[in-house]
Design a protein around this motif. Sequence first.
Motif, short mmCIF file in Angstrom:
data_model
loop_
_atom_site.label_atom_id
_atom_site.label_comp_id
_atom_site.label_asym_id
_atom_site.label_seq_id
_atom_site.Cartn_x
_atom_site.Cartn_y
_atom_site.Cartn_z
N ASP A 54 0.89 -1.14 -0.09
CA ASP A 54 -0.02 0.17 0.13
C ASP A 54 0.98 1.24 0.05
OD1 ASP A 54 -2.66 -1.35 -0.03
OD2 ASP A 54 -2.54 -1.43 2.29
N GLU A 55 1.74 1.27 0.84
CA GLU A 55 2.84 2.30 0.71
C GLU A 55 3.43 2.54 -0.63
OE1 GLU A 55 4.34 2.45 5.59
OE2 GLU A 55 5.47 1.05 4.04
N LEU A 56 3.90 1.56 -1.05
CA LEU A 56 4.58 1.71 -2.43
C LEU A 56 3.39 2.25 -3.54
CD1 LEU A 56 6.46 -1.63 -2.59
CD2 LEU A 56 7.57 0.52 -2.45
N VAL B 165 3.94 5.63 -5.66
CA VAL B 165 3.86 5.55 -7.19
C VAL B 165 2.80 6.63 -7.37
CG1 VAL B 165 3.17 4.22 -9.30
CG2 VAL B 165 4.57 3.11 -7.61
N GLU B 166 1.61 6.71 -6.78
CA GLU B 166 0.58 7.47 -7.08
C GLU B 166 0.75 9.00 -6.91
OE1 GLU B 166 -2.81 8.61 -8.74
OE2 GLU B 166 -2.29 6.87 -8.34
N ARG B 167 1.58 9.36 -5.97
CA ARG B 167 2.44 10.69 -5.81
C ARG B 167 3.43 11.13 -6.87
NH1 ARG B 167 2.95 9.18 -0.44
NH2 ARG B 167 5.10 8.59 -0.72
N THR B 168 4.10 9.82 -7.24
CA THR B 168 5.24 10.27 -8.15
C THR B 168 4.47 10.43 -9.43
OG1 THR B 168 6.61 8.91 -7.00
CG2 THR B 168 7.23 9.31 -9.48
#
Length: 131
Positions: free
Chosen positions: A22-24, A28-31
């Motif tokens: 979930d953190e990954l 990825v979404e933020r990036t």
Amino acid sequence: MNDDARTNIGTPDPAPGDRSPDELRDQVERTRDELGKTVEALAAKADIKAQAKQKATHVKDQAAEKAALVSDQIRGKAGDAAHLVKDKTPDPLLEKADQAAAAARTNRTPLLLIAAAAAVILLVRRSRGRR
């Protein structure tokens, strides 16, 4: 400095093995969001036509404001000049001017005929002078 250090500047994230899926996904979404914003910013900088239109609109607005300001100043100065001339002109002369204006208003037709005749005479003399 290695590539990991460059991509994670200012991001004290735990080691990749310590992060949950979930953190990954969140990272990825933020990036992706940051990358999308960066691409939009670069596209806006590269859109010269839009920049030119925006600049033209800005210059047009500034010119309109300046023209309105100058127009107001001219109107004010003209009004001041008219008052000054009226104040400096002797009363008998103002009365004569009012009488002449009233006479001209009541006798428009003869005045127009005289002005037209004078214009014709001047044009005829001018055309004969050129020959």
